[in-house]
Motif scaffolding. Structure first.
Motif, PDB file in Angstrom:
ATOM      1  N   ARG A  23      32.863 -28.754  59.849  1.00  0.00           N
ATOM      2  CA  ARG A  23      33.110 -29.930  60.695  1.00  0.00           C
ATOM      3  C   ARG A  23      32.777 -31.213  59.929  1.00  0.00           C
ATOM      4  O   ARG A  23      33.528 -32.192  59.983  1.00  0.00           O
ATOM      5  N   TYR A  24      31.648 -31.207  59.239  1.00  0.00           N
ATOM      6  CA  TYR A  24      31.242 -32.399  58.490  1.00  0.00           C
ATOM      7  C   TYR A  24      32.277 -32.760  57.425  1.00  0.00           C
ATOM      8  O   TYR A  24      32.562 -33.942  57.201  1.00  0.00           O
ATOM      9  N   SER A  25      32.813 -31.756  56.748  1.00  0.00           N
ATOM     10  CA  SER A  25      33.759 -32.034  55.673  1.00  0.00           C
ATOM     11  C   SER A  25      35.029 -32.681  56.220  1.00  0.00           C
ATOM     12  O   SER A  25      35.625 -33.540  55.557  1.00  0.00           O
ATOM     13  N   THR A  26      35.436 -32.285  57.410  1.00  0.00           N
ATOM     14  CA  THR A  26      36.601 -32.928  58.031  1.00  0.00           C
ATOM     15  C   THR A  26      36.306 -34.395  58.304  1.00  0.00           C
ATOM     16  O   THR A  26      37.119 -35.271  58.005  1.00  0.00           O
ATOM     17  N   ALA A  27      35.120 -34.659  58.857  1.00  0.00           N
ATOM     18  CA  ALA A  27      34.749 -36.051  59.143  1.00  0.00           C
ATOM     19  C   ALA A  27      34.636 -36.871  57.873  1.00  0.00           C
ATOM     20  O   ALA A  27      35.042 -38.042  57.832  1.00  0.00           O
ATOM     21  N   GLU A  28      34.097 -36.279  56.811  1.00  0.00           N
ATOM     22  CA  GLU A  28      33.983 -36.987  55.543  1.00  0.00           C
ATOM     23  C   GLU A  28      35.363 -37.294  54.957  1.00  0.00           C
ATOM     24  O   GLU A  28      35.592 -38.375  54.403  1.00  0.00           O
ATOM     25  N   ALA A  29      36.286 -36.339  55.060  1.00  0.00           N
ATOM     26  CA  ALA A  29      37.641 -36.570  54.559  1.00  0.00           C
ATOM     27  C   ALA A  29      38.324 -37.691  55.332  1.00  0.00           C
ATOM     28  O   ALA A  29      39.041 -38.519  54.752  1.00  0.00           O
ATOM     29  N   VAL A  30      38.110 -37.725  56.637  1.00  0.00           N
ATOM     30  CA  VAL A  30      38.677 -38.803  57.458  1.00  0.00           C
ATOM     31  C   VAL A  30      38.110 -40.147  57.028  1.00  0.00           C
ATOM     32  O   VAL A  30      38.841 -41.140  56.889  1.00  0.00           O
ATOM     33  N   GLU A  31      36.786 -40.204  56.810  1.00  0.00           N
ATOM     34  CA  GLU A  31      36.161 -41.451  56.362  1.00  0.00           C
ATOM     35  C   GLU A  31      36.740 -41.889  55.018  1.00  0.00           C
ATOM     36  O   GLU A  31      37.004 -43.069  54.782  1.00  0.00           O
ATOM     37  N   LYS A  32      36.956 -40.930  54.132  1.00  0.00           N
ATOM     38  CA  LYS A  32      37.468 -41.253  52.802  1.00  0.00           C
ATOM     39  C   LYS A  32      38.898 -41.764  52.872  1.00  0.00           C
ATOM     40  O   LYS A  32      39.268 -42.719  52.180  1.00  0.00           O
ATOM     41  N   ILE A  33      39.720 -41.161  53.731  1.00  0.00           N
ATOM     42  CA  ILE A  33      41.113 -41.566  53.794  1.00  0.00           C
ATOM     43  C   ILE A  33      41.265 -42.926  54.478  1.00  0.00           C
ATOM     44  O   ILE A  33      42.232 -43.658  54.227  1.00  0.00           O
ATOM     45  N   ARG A  34      40.315 -43.276  55.314  1.00  0.00           N
ATOM     46  CA  ARG A  34      40.337 -44.603  55.913  1.00  0.00           C
ATOM     47  C   ARG A  34      40.115 -45.680  54.863  1.00  0.00           C
ATOM     48  O   ARG A  34      40.566 -46.808  55.005  1.00  0.00           O
TER      49      ARG A  34
END
Length: 285
Positions: free
Chosen positions: A190-201
């Motif tokens: 779950r954390y990795s998904t949130a981190e990827a979203v933050e990075k793509i933003r």
């Protein structure tokens, strides 16, 4: 009552969501020394709330919108008895030396107009402290003057403080695998998904932060550099296991470093997947 036995005028806040296996230990590490222990629960559907109350903590429930949102609620809106908050995760314990330090220095912290105290963690895995493969020491903002601190970024939060900050020498004891390796992997998925979203933003570069005297801001600057490195998972493994001496932590150190690498790899793969999906969506327009 003597000063030695008086409780510290600090409210310890423990965020929970289905933490029945670990929450009692976290509460017990704070209950005898801190004036108030509040479990801020996100409507657990296991026995967390009952266990927390039986262990002696007060329980307040608030819908989960993100980790930063929960902490900001605790700082600004949650009913509490003290202006100082100490954030404790459910899989952590406050060490006795850290409590002794706060007993000794808390009056000085208040009179010195400090707004936040940073604390290091000792990560435990396979029955031992993983000093090297964990990247120790990493500093976390935990002791907060409620009106002076705000929390940003819903995953792997970042703390902002309007007053000077300080470092505490005592440690938190962290047991990230107390609920098993499977749970750790589910959570970090779950954390990795949130981190990827933050990075793509996309985040505005703040490389100059690496020179800040604030440990939290310096960590943010270093992370921004690290997240842009090619072959980041491999670099992270080599850094932790060889440069930081993780091989000296034995089998536990190797496994810990590999699990950290797996987490970084998930972030990279999910980020690439999101970029590809966004590109395909734009091409269809």
């Amino acid at each position: 009552m003597s000063l030695v036995t008086e409780k510290l005028p600090i409210t310890v806040v423990i965020l929970t969501k289905n933490e029945e296996m670990v929450v009692a230990r976290a509460i017990e590490s704070a209950l005898n020394d801190y004036a108030e222990v509040i479990v801020l629960d996100s409507f657990s559907d296991d026995n967390t709330v009952n266990i927390a109350r039986q262990a002696g903590a007060a329980v307040i429930q608030e819908p989960f919108k993100g980790y930063a949102s929960q902490r900001n609620f605790a700082l600004k809106d949650m009913p509490k008895s003290n202006e100082w908050i100490f954030f404790l995760d459910a899989d952590e314990m406050i060490s006795e030396p850290l409590t002794a330090e706060l007993r000794r220095d808390f009056a000085q912290i208040k009179s010195g107009n400090f707004g936040m105290g940073y604390v290091r963690r000792k990560d435990f895995f396979m029955g031992r402290w993983i000093r090297r493969s964990s990247g120790y020491p990493t500093w976390f903002g935990r002791l907060c003057h409620a009106s002076s601190v705000r929390v940003e970024r819903e995953i792997n939060e970042e703390y902002r403080c309007d007053r000077p900050v300080m470092r505490l020498s005592g440690h938190l004891l962290h047991y990230p695998f107390a609920k098993g390796v499977s749970y750790w992997m589910e959570r970090h998925n779950r954390y990795s998904t949130a981190e990827a979203v933050e990075k793509i933003r996309g985040v505005k570069s703040g490389y100059g932060l690496i020179f800040s005297h604030d440990p939290g801001l310096r960590r943010k600057g270093l992370k921004q550099i690290y997240m842009r490195l090619p072959f980041r998972p491999l670099i992270g493994f080599l850094y932790l296991y060889f440069f930081r001496g993780g091989f000296l932590d034995g089998k536990a150190g190797l496994r810990f470093a590999l699990l950290r690498t797996f987490y970084e790899l998930l972030i990279s793969i999910k980020y690439d997947e999101m970029v590809a999906e966004r590109s395909e969506a734009e091409n269809r327009k």
